[in-house]
Scaffold this motif. Structure first.
Motif, PDB file in Angstrom:
ATOM      1  N   PHE A 180       0.838  -1.209   0.000  1.00 56.46           N
ATOM      2  CA  PHE A 180       0.000   0.000   0.000  1.00 56.46           C
ATOM      3  C   PHE A 180       0.872   1.258   0.000  1.00 56.46           C
ATOM      4  CE2 PHE A 180      -2.513   3.299   2.047  1.00 56.46           C
ATOM      5  CZ  PHE A 180      -3.692   3.239   1.315  1.00 56.46           C
ATOM      6  N   THR A 181       1.846   1.323   0.906  1.00 60.61           N
ATOM      7  CA  THR A 181       2.735   2.488   0.954  1.00 60.61           C
ATOM      8  C   THR A 181       3.590   2.581  -0.295  1.00 60.61           C
ATOM      9  OG1 THR A 181       2.817   2.239   3.362  1.00 60.61           O
ATOM     10  CG2 THR A 181       4.473   3.661   2.352  1.00 60.61           C
ATOM     11  N   THR A 182       3.977   1.440  -0.858  1.00 61.73           N
ATOM     12  CA  THR A 182       4.776   1.448  -2.078  1.00 61.73           C
ATOM     13  C   THR A 182       4.008   2.066  -3.236  1.00 61.73           C
ATOM     14  OG1 THR A 182       5.941  -0.534  -1.335  1.00 61.73           O
ATOM     15  CG2 THR A 182       6.073   0.009  -3.675  1.00 61.73           C
ATOM     16  N   SER A 274     -16.252 -11.150  -9.417  1.00 56.58           N
ATOM     17  CA  SER A 274     -16.892 -10.114  -8.593  1.00 56.58           C
ATOM     18  C   SER A 274     -16.075  -9.835  -7.336  1.00 56.58           C
ATOM     19  CB  SER A 274     -18.305 -10.561  -8.227  1.00 56.58           C
ATOM     20  OG  SER A 274     -19.099 -10.759  -9.379  1.00 56.58           O
ATOM     21  N   ILE A 275     -15.547 -10.895  -6.716  1.00 55.99           N
ATOM     22  CA  ILE A 275     -14.745 -10.703  -5.503  1.00 55.99           C
ATOM     23  C   ILE A 275     -13.434  -9.994  -5.834  1.00 55.99           C
ATOM     24  CG2 ILE A 275     -13.507 -11.899  -3.675  1.00 55.99           C
ATOM     25  CD1 ILE A 275     -15.654 -14.066  -3.770  1.00 55.99           C
ATOM     26  N   VAL A 276     -12.772 -10.443  -6.905  1.00 56.98           N
ATOM     27  CA  VAL A 276     -11.507  -9.804  -7.284  1.00 56.98           C
ATOM     28  C   VAL A 276     -11.734  -8.338  -7.661  1.00 56.98           C
ATOM     29  CG1 VAL A 276      -9.646  -9.827  -8.976  1.00 56.98           C
ATOM     30  CG2 VAL A 276     -10.419 -11.966  -7.959  1.00 56.98           C
ATOM     31  N   GLY A 277     -12.807  -8.063  -8.374  1.00 56.61           N
ATOM     32  CA  GLY A 277     -13.112  -6.678  -8.754  1.00 56.61           C
ATOM     33  C   GLY A 277     -13.362  -5.786  -7.553  1.00 56.61           C
ATOM     34  N   SER A 278     -14.050  -6.318  -6.524  1.00 56.03           N
ATOM     35  CA  SER A 278     -14.302  -5.535  -5.308  1.00 56.03           C
ATOM     36  C   SER A 278     -13.003  -5.239  -4.555  1.00 56.03           C
ATOM     37  CB  SER A 278     -15.285  -6.286  -4.406  1.00 56.03           C
ATOM     38  OG  SER A 278     -16.522  -6.491  -5.071  1.00 56.03           O
ATOM     39  N   MET A 279     -12.101  -6.230  -4.510  1.00 55.31           N
ATOM     40  CA  MET A 279     -10.816  -6.001  -3.837  1.00 55.31           C
ATOM     41  C   MET A 279      -9.979  -4.950  -4.571  1.00 55.31           C
ATOM     42  SD  MET A 279      -9.883  -9.960  -2.936  1.00 55.31           S
ATOM     43  CE  MET A 279      -8.271  -9.517  -2.332  1.00 55.31           C
ATOM     44  N   ILE A 280      -9.988  -5.022  -5.889  1.00 57.52           N
ATOM     45  CA  ILE A 280      -9.232  -4.023  -6.654  1.00 57.52           C
ATOM     46  C   ILE A 280      -9.836  -2.635  -6.470  1.00 57.52           C
ATOM     47  CG2 ILE A 280      -8.607  -3.307  -8.987  1.00 57.52           C
ATOM     48  CD1 ILE A 280      -8.316  -6.230  -9.708  1.00 57.52           C
ATOM     49  N   ASP A 281     -11.153  -2.546  -6.454  1.00 53.41           N
ATOM     50  CA  ASP A 281     -11.798  -1.245  -6.239  1.00 53.41           C
ATOM     51  C   ASP A 281     -11.430  -0.660  -4.883  1.00 53.41           C
ATOM     52  OD1 ASP A 281     -12.978  -1.404  -8.700  1.00 53.41           O
ATOM     53  OD2 ASP A 281     -14.896  -2.192  -7.953  1.00 53.41           O
ATOM     54  N   MET A 283      -8.801  -1.307  -3.006  1.00 54.51           N
ATOM     55  CA  MET A 283      -7.392  -0.949  -2.901  1.00 54.51           C
ATOM     56  C   MET A 283      -7.061   0.272  -3.744  1.00 54.51           C
ATOM     57  SD  MET A 283      -4.080  -3.343  -3.596  1.00 54.51           S
ATOM     58  CE  MET A 283      -2.435  -2.711  -3.328  1.00 54.51           C
ATOM     59  N   MET A 284      -7.509   0.308  -4.979  1.00 55.26           N
ATOM     60  CA  MET A 284      -7.165   1.411  -5.874  1.00 55.26           C
ATOM     61  C   MET A 284      -7.850   2.713  -5.460  1.00 55.26           C
ATOM     62  SD  MET A 284      -4.953   0.525  -8.152  1.00 55.26           S
ATOM     63  CE  MET A 284      -4.135  -0.321  -6.787  1.00 55.26           C
ATOM     64  N   VAL A 285      -9.106   2.623  -5.034  1.00 57.09           N
ATOM     65  CA  VAL A 285      -9.789   3.840  -4.585  1.00 57.09           C
ATOM     66  C   VAL A 285      -9.144   4.369  -3.309  1.00 57.09           C
ATOM     67  CG1 VAL A 285     -11.979   4.746  -3.726  1.00 57.09           C
ATOM     68  CG2 VAL A 285     -11.963   3.264  -5.714  1.00 57.09           C
ATOM     69  N   GLY A 286      -8.752   3.460  -2.412  1.00 53.30           N
ATOM     70  CA  GLY A 286      -8.066   3.906  -1.196  1.00 53.30           C
ATOM     71  C   GLY A 286      -6.725   4.549  -1.501  1.00 53.30           C
ATOM     72  N   VAL A 290      -5.767   8.513  -0.766  1.00 52.39           N
ATOM     73  CA  VAL A 290      -4.608   8.910   0.045  1.00 52.39           C
ATOM     74  C   VAL A 290      -3.615   9.705  -0.798  1.00 52.39           C
ATOM     75  CG1 VAL A 290      -2.670   8.034   1.372  1.00 52.39           C
ATOM     76  CG2 VAL A 290      -4.914   6.984   1.619  1.00 52.39           C
ATOM     77  N   LYS A 291      -3.480   9.324  -2.069  1.00 46.74           N
ATOM     78  CA  LYS A 291      -2.519  10.002  -2.937  1.00 46.74           C
ATOM     79  C   LYS A 291      -2.897  11.462  -3.160  1.00 46.74           C
ATOM     80  CE  LYS A 291       1.008   9.830  -5.869  1.00 46.74           C
ATOM     81  NZ  LYS A 291       2.396   9.555  -5.436  1.00 46.74           N
ATOM     82  N   ILE A 292      -4.179  11.702  -3.456  1.00 45.24           N
ATOM     83  CA  ILE A 292      -4.590  13.070  -3.761  1.00 45.24           C
ATOM     84  C   ILE A 292      -4.825  13.897  -2.507  1.00 45.24           C
ATOM     85  CG2 ILE A 292      -5.601  12.367  -5.945  1.00 45.24           C
ATOM     86  CD1 ILE A 292      -8.337  12.469  -4.641  1.00 45.24           C
TER      87      ILE A 292
END
Length: 502
Positions: A180-182, A274-281, A283-286, A290-292
């Motif tokens: 996540f930090t990377t 569906s599960i993989v898509g939710s995990m990617i959403d 992680m990427m949205v988080g 945090v980035k912006i």
């Protein structure tokens, strides 16, 4: 040393900067006659006075008629930013083929004929005394210690960027353990690339699995057959399978392509996507949030003065600089720290490069906590615990160190949210080298009272004015003050003894 450098000779026809052809006589008799004439001319020139070219004053020498005041702001600025000494004339325009000879070659009296015939082939024009003087000034600039100081690498730039590059890291798996930090620490172009590739790769992978399932079960070859029980309907190629993958993961659902209940693997594949898509959403949205929301750009509105000043405050020698906030939304719980970066050698002979030591900015009294609604002058008292205890105005020019200033606080716009307070901490940094410290100056006031409110004039933020400050170190001033107190007490006891009645 500059005053004892050899002066350029008056006869400069031999030491030109451009190539020229040697002037040879037609016969040997003329050569002998010409040699006699040159010897007579050289004898006559020895009796003529040499022109007195200006020379630079020696370092640390006393110049009559000048007061022994601390160095002015202009002199320090000139020493730091100068391109050539003030006593040197402006450089004359030269062509690209000009050469600069060593300094000792400008004062050679005579050269043998054999070497002269070789060197004269490299000369073309007769240089003027101004040209020789400009070349002499350029050589002096290259040999001066200030030229090396200008090229010295900073530890932290003026805008707060650390000039430290990490290399030869063997165990790079540690970065994957904190993925996540990377991802958050990546630059925006790489962050957006990872963001897009996470979705594109999953769409392509699941689309290929959908296409492989439809091809193995024969759904592609039975398109339009009403009696065929298809596992995946309306999938006739890889492109249609890719569209099914995108529609399923993004929950678009146009209704033309779908997974039916005729096969169990299709249902399991849809659940897995569906599960993989939710995990990617998640992680990427988080990561994007945090980035912006990291307040790195907030530090651009926190400004520092370009120079430090040293002067007396409350009869104590102090190192001072100024900080300010350009926004009306102020920092919450702002704290300031200072680090001294200086290499040293221990008594055992160990060399410690870039050692960090703390500068006290009022940690004991709480003066390091700022209410930064208007520009503040931060003061470091030079006492016996300060690393500048033995530094005087003269020794400051010979030192090499760097002062790192760190100002941090919570952004007021997000500080009211307790869950985001830790993530919205802003930090601004800058640095000062020894050339950016002005001895005997103070900052001009930049705040006034106008129309019932205090007005801050940021055009005067960098302005300083010269004050009378002793050039001695704080240690010497302290010893002198103690000596005066001891003499005063001794004199008081002497007079008390004289006034006692017999």
């Amino acid at each position: 040393m500059l005053a004892y450098l050899p002066r350029p000779p008056t006869d400069t026809s031999r030491y030109g900067t451009f190539p020229q052809e040697p002037d040879l006589p037609a016969d040997p008799g003329a050569l002998v006659e010409d040699g006699g004439q040159q010897a007579a001319a050289a004898t006559a020139k020895r009796g003529t006075p040499m022109p007195n070219y200006p020379s630079a004053p020696r370092h640390g020498s006393f110049v009559p008629g000048e007061p022994s005041l601390p160095p002015s702001r202009g002199s320090l600025t000139t020493q730091h930013h100068r391109g050539r000494p003030s006593w040197c004339p402006p450089p004359a325009p030269q062509e690209g083929g000009a050469r600069l000879y060593p300094l000792h070659a400008l004062s050679v009296a005579n050269i043998p004929n054999s070497s002269r015939s070789k060197t004269s082939a490299r000369s073309s024009t007769l240089p003027t005394p101004e040209g020789l003087q400009s070349r002499r000034c350029k050589l002096l600039e290259e040999d001066s210690p200030m030229a090396g100081r200008r090229q010295r690498q900073r530890y932290v730039t003026k805008v707060g960027k650390c000039q430290v590059n990490l290399g030869n890291i063997q165990d790079k798996k540690r970065f994957l353990s904190d993925i996540f930090t990377t991802i958050v620490d990546l630059k925006y172009r790489w962050f957006l690339f990872v963001f897009m590739m996470c979705y594109v790769v999953t769409w392509v992978v699941f689309g290929f699995i959908y296409f492989l399932d439809a091809w193995v079960r024969g759904d592609i070859g039975h398109q339009g057959d009403p009696e065929w029980q298809a596992c995946i309907e309306n999938v006739d190629g890889f492109v249609s399978a890719l569209l099914l993958s995108v529609e399923s993961q993004r929950t678009i659902g146009y209704g033309t392509r779908m997974v039916t209940a005729n096969c169990a693997e299709g249902v399991i594949l849809l659940i897995a996507q569906s599960i993989v898509g939710s995990m990617i959403d998640a992680m990427m949205v988080g990561c994007m949030f945090v980035k912006i929301s990291r307040p790195k750009k907030r530090a651009q509105t926190l400004i520092f003065s370009k120079n430090c000043v040293i002067s007396c405050r409350d009869e104590k020698l102090c190192l001072m600089f100024r900080v300010g906030d350009l926004r009306e939304s102020h920092m919450v719980d702002a704290k300031i720290r200072a680090k001294l970066i200086k290499s040293r050698q221990t008594a055992e002979g160990e060399f410690i490069p870039l050692e960090q030591s703390e500068l006290n900015l009022g940690y004991d009294t709480g003066e390091d906590r700022l209410f930064l609604v208007e520009p503040q002058i931060i003061c470091h008292v030079i006492n016996r615990h300060s690393p500048f205890w033995d530094m005087s105005a003269e020794s400051l020019r010979r030192e090499q160190f760097e002062i790192i200033i760190i100002l941090e606080g919570i952004v007021e716009a997000t500080g009211k949210w307790p869950c985001l307070a830790a993530g919205m901490t802003c930090q601004a940094r800058t640095s000062y080298t020894e050339d950016e410290i002005l001895w005997g100056y103070r900052f001009e006031p930049c705040m006034s009272l106008e129309k019932g409110a205090f007005q801050v004039d940021y055009s005067r933020f960098e302005m300083t004015f010269e004050v009378q400050t002793p050039a001695a170190s704080a240690k010497e001033l302290h010893e002198l003050k103690e000596l005066e107190q001891q003499e005063h007490s001794t004199l008081s006891l002497y007079w008390d003894h004289l006034l006692q009645p017999c």
